[in-house]
Enzyme design. Structure first.
Site, PDB file in Angstrom:
ATOM      1  N   GLU A   1       0.838  -1.195   0.000  1.00 50.37           N
ATOM      2  CA  GLU A   1       0.000   0.000   0.000  1.00 50.37           C
ATOM      3  C   GLU A   1       0.875   1.249   0.000  1.00 50.37           C
ATOM      4  OE1 GLU A   1      -3.993  -1.531   2.377  1.00 50.37           O
ATOM      5  OE2 GLU A   1      -2.641  -0.122   3.376  1.00 50.37           O
ATOM      6  N   CYS A   2       0.648   2.127  -0.946  1.00 51.35           N
ATOM      7  CA  CYS A   2       1.272   3.448  -1.006  1.00 51.35           C
ATOM      8  C   CYS A   2       2.797   3.351  -0.980  1.00 51.35           C
ATOM      9  CB  CYS A   2       0.727   4.341   0.096  1.00 51.35           C
ATOM     10  SG  CYS A   2       1.001   6.113  -0.199  1.00 51.35           S
ATOM     11  N   ALA A   3       3.416   3.471   0.176  1.00 52.26           N
ATOM     12  CA  ALA A   3       4.872   3.358   0.256  1.00 52.26           C
ATOM     13  C   ALA A   3       5.341   2.008  -0.280  1.00 52.26           C
ATOM     14  CB  ALA A   3       5.335   3.532   1.700  1.00 52.26           C
TER      15      ALA A   3
END
Length: 514
Positions: free
Chosen positions: A399-401
């Protein structure tokens, strides 16, 4: 009915009023009295709970009525607060600010009502005197179901200023429970996405929390605040439990007519978001996952029950990224993985050159890889290990990072190369809740599964979606995003698995069979 844990919700008229200082200071001040304090944060923010955890010695937990649904706020609160003497809930933004276009949903006021908790309003009094009464009166009377039990005045200049404020507030009928003088700001440095996380500045963060505790202890009536907390009403139902949540049959996948029709007509995944649906498409909330009974066989701190589903089989090792570069995660996600039968082992991509022994699955949450791009890139042995695991078909949830880390490069620095995409920093902030539907099957969800998520970043990934996207998102603009390939599910969306426990069960089962 559950035991009525005394509790306070700390709210404010707007961001920047001092909620974090007051909430964190109160947590630390009560903890210094020997009380077990349960820390909570309204909304999706990951950073403040790190400071809350430092103040209390307990896991900081989020209460997000958008991501999880209003029906889970009480059970999730009771799960985190089990065995505690008091709970302090820090609000988000202004007290009545919630999900855009959704009325009160996910606002501090909404959560306070769901928790049957009194509200303490933190007011920045630096540029007003008598007007403070009108402000407090407005917030206290706007919604008669919200009970504002007191006010804490922040940034008060002098004894004379304090006297004027107290005199004005006598007419508002809201007691003053604390006065914090205008002092040099506590050292809590910020950058492009808010406060610097605790994990990146441990020693300085400890000092900051101590300073907040001293300021609140000196300026607030802790006995009166505790008395107010004890007026909170009892909550109905049982505390959330990860194992019990997994035992509730999840709803069947709900196909999206728009998505299905496009696929049946030979449309490409990238065309799924080409035009807004007519009438406007609004995903339905998942069926409530509130556990059906109140058993609590696990320890009070984590609330886990038993050895996990499928515990007769060896527990697959799920490596979870941690350390300074990957600090964002919801505690319940990890608890669900454990309850589903996984052995969760943290590792630090900045320091560890190998994945944990026997890793069968990988979870890489949010954080700040853009700040540590050079260091992450320099750890070539781990980058290769991650790539080998992912390309070998092992389940990976990013997720994201985590999405950025799996890309070919980040700001020109080589990353893991699992995804044929490049990531870079931008000046533009992407922020907001998202309604999403799974475009195809993945290690987290079956095609058609609906999920609510949150985006919060200043980066861009090019391309933004793979040949098999992770999600179809309908607002603020229709689009597909993310990547599903081999066993990888990578996306910008942060999701809270308490709203969909089946994601954890599906992931762990894939770990067993991959």
């Amino acid at each position: 009915m559950t035991r009525s844990v005394p509790r306070l919700v700390i709210a404010a008229p707007s961001s920047g009023s001092g909620k974090t200082t007051v909430a964190t200071g109160l947590m630390a001040a009560f903890a210094a009295r020997g009380l077990a304090v349960s820390p909570h944060k309204v909304g999706p923010d990951y950073i403040d709970p790190g400071y809350h955890s430092l103040a209390t010695g307990r896991v900081g937990r989020n209460l997000d009525a958008y991501l999880c649904g209003p029906e889970l706020i009480g059970p999730l609160f009771a799960h985190g607060a089990r065995g505690c003497d008091i709970a302090v809930v820090e609000g988000v933004m202004g007290m009545y600010d919630g999900a855009a276009g959704e009325g009160e949903l996910a606002s501090t006021a909404h959560v306070a009502k769901l928790l049957r908790a009194p509200v303490v309003l933190v007011v920045d009094a630096s540029s007003q005197s008598r007007s403070v009464a009108a402000l407090v009166h407005g917030f206290a009377s706007w919604d008669p179901e919200v009970r504002v039990g007191g006010v804490i005045l922040n940034k008060v200049a002098s004894d004379r200023h304090e006297a004027l404020l107290r005199e004005a507030l006598e007419s508002a009928g809201v007691p003053v429970l604390g006065v914090l003088r205008r002092v040099p700001q506590v050292d809590t440095p910020s950058r492009h996405l808010g406060l610097v996380p605790v994990a990146e500045r441990r020693a300085e963060a400890v000092e900051a929390v101590a300073a907040m505790a001293a300021q609140v202890s000196d300026g607030c009536d802790l006995d009166a605040l505790m008395a107010l907390a004890r007026t909170a009403g009892a909550l109905p139902g049982a505390a959330w439990d990860a194992a019990e949540a997994l035992g509730v049959s999840p709803p069947p996948p709900l196909p999206s007519p728009k998505l299905s029709a496009s696929l049946e007509q030979g449309g490409s995944p990238s065309s799924l978001g080409a035009a807004p649906p007519d009438p406007p498409y609004r995903p339905q909330r998942p069926r409530p996952q509130t556990p059906p009974s109140s058993s609590s066989r696990g320890c009070p701190q984590d609330g886990l029950s038993g050895a996990g589903l499928g515990s007769n089989a060896p527990a697959p090792v799920v490596a979870v990224a941690a350390g300074a570069a990957f600090t964002f995660s919801y505690a319940e996600n990890t608890e669900l993985l454990t309850a589903a039968g996984a052995e969760v082992v943290p590792f630090d991509p900045l320091r560890d050159e190998r994945l944990p022994e026997g890793t069968r699955g990988l979870v890489i949450g949010g954080g700040f890889p853009e700040v540590y791009a050079a260091e992450l890139s320099a750890n070539e042995p781990l980058r290769k290990a991650v790539a080998e695991l992912a390309l070998g078909g092992a389940p990976v949830a990013a997720e994201c990072a985590g999405l950025l880390y799996l890309c070919r490069e980040l700001d020109g620095q080589p990353m893991c190369g699992v995804l044929d995409a490049a990531a870079r920093m931008t000046e533009r902030l992407t922020l907001g809740y998202r309604d999403a539907v799974a475009v195809g099957d993945s290690v987290l969800a079956a095609a058609g599964t609906r999920m609510r998520g949150h985006e919060f970043h200043r980066t861009v990934v090019e391309p933004g979606a793979g040949a098999a996207p992770a999600w179809g998102v309908r607002a603020p603009r229709p689009r597909v995003e993310g990547f599903v390939q081999h066993g990888v599910h990578a996306s910008y969306l942060h999701t809270h698995w308490a709203a969909a426990p089946g994601a954890a069960r599906r992931f762990v089962e894939r770990c067993r069979t991959s």
